[in-house]
Scaffold this motif. Structure first.
Motif, PDB file in Angstrom:
ATOM      1  N   GLN A 253      -1.818  -2.502   6.931  1.00 39.65           N
ATOM      2  CA  GLN A 253      -2.994  -1.914   6.283  1.00 39.65           C
ATOM      3  C   GLN A 253      -3.180  -0.454   6.681  1.00 39.65           C
ATOM      4  O   GLN A 253      -3.530   0.384   5.857  1.00 39.65           O
TER       5      GLN A 253
ATOM      6  N   ASN B 270      -0.862   1.609   4.782  1.00 41.69           N
ATOM      7  CA  ASN B 270      -1.342   1.721   3.403  1.00 41.69           C
ATOM      8  C   ASN B 270      -2.462   2.747   3.295  1.00 41.69           C
ATOM      9  O   ASN B 270      -2.479   3.581   2.379  1.00 41.69           O
TER      10      ASN B 270
ATOM     11  N   ARG C   6      -2.386   6.355   1.284  1.00 38.67           N
ATOM     12  CA  ARG C   6      -3.380   6.696   0.268  1.00 38.67           C
ATOM     13  C   ARG C   6      -4.044   8.038   0.578  1.00 38.67           C
ATOM     14  O   ARG C   6      -4.257   8.864  -0.308  1.00 38.67           O
TER      15      ARG C   6
END
Length: 288
Positions: free
Chosen positions: A175, A178, A182
């Motif tokens: 996560q 990720n 982003r």
């Protein structure tokens, strides 16, 4: 929670709702999480528990009771949020949902069901029946727990107890990667925007994109070698960003009324930094 009637006298209010819902975001698309009881969805709603304004959210579910999506429908004031069934069920129909669960937060922390809460619940149940969609429950979320309007069941220590029972990483390595990816994409996009338009003017939003890189640095510093974040560490990151938001907002407001054009431009630049801090905080809350 108040009901928004569709009448000609309330045209202005409808415009407000349209503005709110036009910018709503799909908070999370879970897919695979089976909800056996309405309270099973509460862990996925923790992102609204600390909000200072009322957020009305719906959870759409498939035929096998799996979460399709969780969306914020409207954002209201400290103690009121206008909701209309058409906004609630538009997404449910788009998702081909078989059932839905509604939820909203009480910033005051009081889990008492108000008359308006009961009215909107009854109206949503009636609308769901006409559409052939099962309305399972309407949950009230507070900073520490929740209450079911349908059954009256409440757990005022739910979120506090979960902290004690699960001190493990709330942001895993995957996560965190990720999130970092982003934020990097957002930063790169802001820089491309700046390079493209700097010959005409200096777009404050693009320059303020440096906040994305600063956030990545803060996350990596907190994660360290383990490359994951505990709930306490994530809370520290969000507190840091909230402090930055308050600082930039205060600084921008101080310059806003200036008659100096340069200071006015500077206030826009600083205000954009505050907006990005708020955007990143929401991003992190959606992963928590």
């Amino acid at each position: 929670m108040t009901i928004q009637e569709k009448t000609s006298q309330e045209k202005n209010n409808e415009t407000i709702i349209f503005t709110q819902t036009a910018s709503r975001k799909k908070v999370v698309k879970e897919g695979g999480n089976i909800i056996k009881l309405p309270e099973d969805v509460v862990p996925f709603l923790r992102f609204i528990k600390d909000k200072k304004q009322e957020h009305f959210v719906i959870v759409t579910l498939s035929a096998c009771q799996k979460i399709i999506a969780i969306r914020t429908i409207t954002i209201g004031l400290v103690n009121v949020c206008q909701v209309h069934p058409r906004e609630v069920f538009a997404d449910a129909i788009t998702d081909r949902a078989v059932s839905i669960i509604a939820a909203h937060n009480h910033p005051s922390g009081d889990l008492t069901v108000s008359r308006e809460d009961k009215q909107i619940t009854d109206r949503l149940k009636e609308s769901a029946k006409l559409l052939g969609i099962h309305f399972l429950d309407h949950l009230i979320i507070s900073k520490t727990g929740f209450r079911s309007i349908e059954t009256g069941y409440e757990d005022i220590e739910f979120f506090r107890r979960k902290k004690t029972e699960n001190p493990q990483h709330v942001i895993s390595t995957e996560q965190l990667e990720n999130i970092t990816a982003r934020l990097n994409r957002k930063y790169e996009r802001s820089q491309k925007c700046y390079e493209y338009s700097k010959s005409m003017y200096e777009p404050s939003e693009a320059v303020a994109g440096e906040i994305y890189q600063e956030t990545i640095s803060i996350l990596q510093q907190k994660a360290g070698a383990k490359k994951a974040l505990t709930e306490a560490e994530l809370s520290e990151v969000k507190t840091k960003l909230k402090d930055m938001y308050e600082h930039y907002s205060s600084e921008a407001n101080a310059l806003y009324n200036s008659e100096d054009q340069f200071l006015l431009l500077e206030s826009n630049y600083i205000s954009a930094k505050a907006d990005i801090c708020e955007e990143v905080i929401e991003l992190l809350e959606n992963y928590n």
